[in-house]
Motif scaffolding. Structure first.
Motif, PDB file in Angstrom:
ATOM      1  N   ALA A  29       0.831  -1.209   0.000  1.00  0.00           N
ATOM      2  CA  ALA A  29       0.000   0.000   0.000  1.00  0.00           C
ATOM      3  C   ALA A  29       0.864   1.257   0.000  1.00  0.00           C
ATOM      4  CB  ALA A  29      -0.925   0.003   1.218  1.00  0.00           C
ATOM      5  N   SER A  30       1.945   1.246   0.776  1.00  0.00           N
ATOM      6  CA  SER A  30       2.848   2.401   0.813  1.00  0.00           C
ATOM      7  C   SER A  30       3.512   2.617  -0.533  1.00  0.00           C
ATOM      8  CB  SER A  30       3.915   2.193   1.893  1.00  0.00           C
ATOM      9  OG  SER A  30       3.327   2.090   3.169  1.00  0.00           O
ATOM     10  N   LEU A  31       3.898   1.518  -1.180  1.00  0.00           N
ATOM     11  CA  LEU A  31       4.539   1.627  -2.492  1.00  0.00           C
ATOM     12  C   LEU A  31       3.574   2.218  -3.515  1.00  0.00           C
ATOM     13  CD1 LEU A  31       7.290   0.963  -3.741  1.00  0.00           C
ATOM     14  CD2 LEU A  31       6.347  -1.238  -4.455  1.00  0.00           C
ATOM     15  N   PHE A  35       3.458   6.309  -5.619  1.00  0.00           N
ATOM     16  CA  PHE A  35       3.259   6.611  -7.036  1.00  0.00           C
ATOM     17  C   PHE A  35       1.944   7.364  -7.265  1.00  0.00           C
ATOM     18  CE2 PHE A  35       6.336   3.166  -7.288  1.00  0.00           C
ATOM     19  CZ  PHE A  35       7.200   3.640  -8.267  1.00  0.00           C
ATOM     20  N   TYR A  36       0.923   7.024  -6.500  1.00  0.00           N
ATOM     21  CA  TYR A  36      -0.362   7.711  -6.627  1.00  0.00           C
ATOM     22  C   TYR A  36      -1.035   7.780  -5.267  1.00  0.00           C
ATOM     23  CZ  TYR A  36      -4.983   9.095  -8.151  1.00  0.00           C
ATOM     24  OH  TYR A  36      -6.160   9.782  -8.311  1.00  0.00           O
ATOM     25  N   PRO A  37      -1.296   8.944  -4.720  1.00  0.00           N
ATOM     26  CA  PRO A  37      -1.112  10.267  -5.333  1.00  0.00           C
ATOM     27  C   PRO A  37       0.312  10.798  -5.302  1.00  0.00           C
ATOM     28  CG  PRO A  37      -1.976  10.502  -3.121  1.00  0.00           C
ATOM     29  CD  PRO A  37      -1.903   9.027  -3.376  1.00  0.00           C
ATOM     30  N   GLY A 271       4.744   5.911   3.497  1.00  0.00           N
ATOM     31  CA  GLY A 271       3.314   5.742   3.256  1.00  0.00           C
ATOM     32  C   GLY A 271       2.475   6.487   4.285  1.00  0.00           C
ATOM     33  N   ALA A 272       2.922   6.475   5.553  1.00  0.00           N
ATOM     34  CA  ALA A 272       2.216   7.218   6.603  1.00  0.00           C
ATOM     35  C   ALA A 272       2.258   8.720   6.325  1.00  0.00           C
ATOM     36  CB  ALA A 272       2.835   6.912   7.970  1.00  0.00           C
ATOM     37  N   PHE A 273       3.372   9.209   5.781  1.00  0.00           N
ATOM     38  CA  PHE A 273       3.476  10.626   5.440  1.00  0.00           C
ATOM     39  C   PHE A 273       2.504  10.997   4.323  1.00  0.00           C
ATOM     40  CE2 PHE A 273       6.899  11.202   8.231  1.00  0.00           C
ATOM     41  CZ  PHE A 273       7.269  12.546   8.239  1.00  0.00           C
TER      42      PHE A 273
END
Length: 406
Positions: A29-31, A35-37, A271-273
């Protein structure tokens, strides 16, 4: 005082499938989010001008955004900064930077009579206002002008202000002679930060806008790209050297587990950021590198105990050795992680700006790094050991079959 009963061995490997699945979901999910958004890069990485303003009166972020847009700037990012002393403190960022356009540079050189050959008493270009050298600062907000004779500062001021779109920074010592020996003069132009403040004063009123900003920063787009590339390379190089160190310290089967765990921790933090809409800046990269080192240190402690127990308990399986080793180091892990968490939580709760974002990265990273040492690095090492064991067993069977045939 022990947090857990001494000698008790907890079966961590029994629930490893749940944690491995969770880690795969989080990392994937972080990866995708990267890339999006995509991450919200700060001025450090994407370039632009950033100012921090503490308004005298309460204003809304929408009013600030509308005033800046009406002043001719691109759509700004306006972020409120929590400050008990100022109810309306905002971080304002625009894409424009202070660099002077090439056409404007040539016009300024012409206005400063650069290279003009005329009589010394020429009214348009007198000798005291005839530049022999003009240099522009990297940001385009300063001019360094050299003359052959003592310069006429008032005339120089008039020459610069005659160029359309160019304004001098308001100061009693602008322009000023900075080197009397070679008659060098420094002329300070209005930066984009100064222009932003002027726009805010014109649109919101001088009774609401302070005389100056708390902070003004700018980064060019080329420098921002270089910083972004350097940050990515620094993280990659760090992980490579960690792998080499572990391969040398232990053996090759231990290295991939730590590398995957470090990559997992970095991805979860980034991903958290993205989810929290926080800016990714150089401080964020510093936090990621800190987390990578922290996670590696925790994993090495577990690995070191695994290596000791492999020699002491030769009759146990690798999974049993991992359970024993993690159980023996669990008190140390919780005490270390808990103490560090208490420290960074204080910064996260009461900190502001960059410190708060750094603390946020550390909080997420400590949680991810602690469980990845147990449920990412250790199970992967067990899987590699089992693969190597099966390969060795298969090779031994082949050798015995070949020996029997001969």
């Amino acid at each position: 005082m022990e947090l857990f009963k001494p000698g008790k061995v907890y079966d961590f490997m029994r629930i490893r499938k749940f944690w491995i699945t969770l880690s795969l979901v989080l990392a994937t999910a972080s990866l995708v989010l990267l890339f999006y958004p995509g991450p919200n890069y700060g001025t450090d990485f994407r370039g632009g001008t950033e100012i921090e303003v503490a308004f005298k009166k309460n204003v809304d972020a929408s009013d600030v955004r509308h005033a800046i847009t009406a002043g001719g700037f691109s759509e700004p990012d306006v972020v409120q900064v929590q400050d008990p002393n100022h109810a309306s403190r905002f971080l304002i960022r625009v894409q424009e930077i202070s660099t002077v356009a090439e056409q404007t540079k040539e016009t300024l050189k012409s206005a400063l009579c650069l290279g003009v050959e005329a009589p010394a008493d020429d009214p348009k270009c007198p000798a005291s206002s005839r530049a022999t050298e003009v240099k522009f600062s990297a940001g385009g907000d300063k001019l360094s002008v050299r003359y052959d004779v003592e310069p006429n500062l008032e005339k120089i001021k008039q020459q610069v202000e005659s160029v359309p779109g160019v304004k001098l920074r308001v100061s009693a010592t602008n322009p000023q002679v900075i080197n009397p020996r070679d008659h060098r003069v420094e002329v300070q132009l209005q930066s984009k930060g100064d222009q932003l403040m002027d726009v805010l004063k014109a649109k919101l009123g001088v009774d609401a806008v302070p005389d100056s900003a708390l902070r003004v920063e700018w980064v060019g787009p080329r420098a921002g790209k270089q910083l972004r590339d350097s940050a990515r390379n620094s993280v990659a190089i760090t992980i490579v050297f960690i792998m080499l160190y572990l391969a040398f310290r232990f053996d090759l089967r231990f290295a991939p587990g730590v590398v995957i765990a470090c990559v997992h921790d970095a991805l979860v933090v980034l991903g958290a950021f993205v989810i929290a809409h926080k800016e990714v800046t150089l401080s964020t990269i510093a936090a990621v590198l800190t987390i990578v080192g922290y996670s590696m240190n925790d994993t090495v402690v577990v690995y070191d105990r695994i290596r000791e127990n492999l020699g002491k308990h030769r009759g146990k399986s690798f999974g049993e050795i991992i359970n024993l080793s993690v159980s023996e180091t669990l008190s140390r892990t919780i005490l270390t992680s808990g103490a560090t968490m208490l420290s960074v939580l204080a910064f996260f709760i009461w900190g502001t700006g960059v410190i708060k974002d750094f603390a946020f990265a550390m909080v997420v990273g400590i949680v991810a790094g602690t469980y990845s040492s147990i449920y990412v690095a250790a199970p992967l090492t067990e899987w590699i050991d089992s693969r190597l064991g099966k390969s060795a067993t298969a090779e031994g069977v082949k050798k015995r079959l070949r020996a029997a045939k001969t």
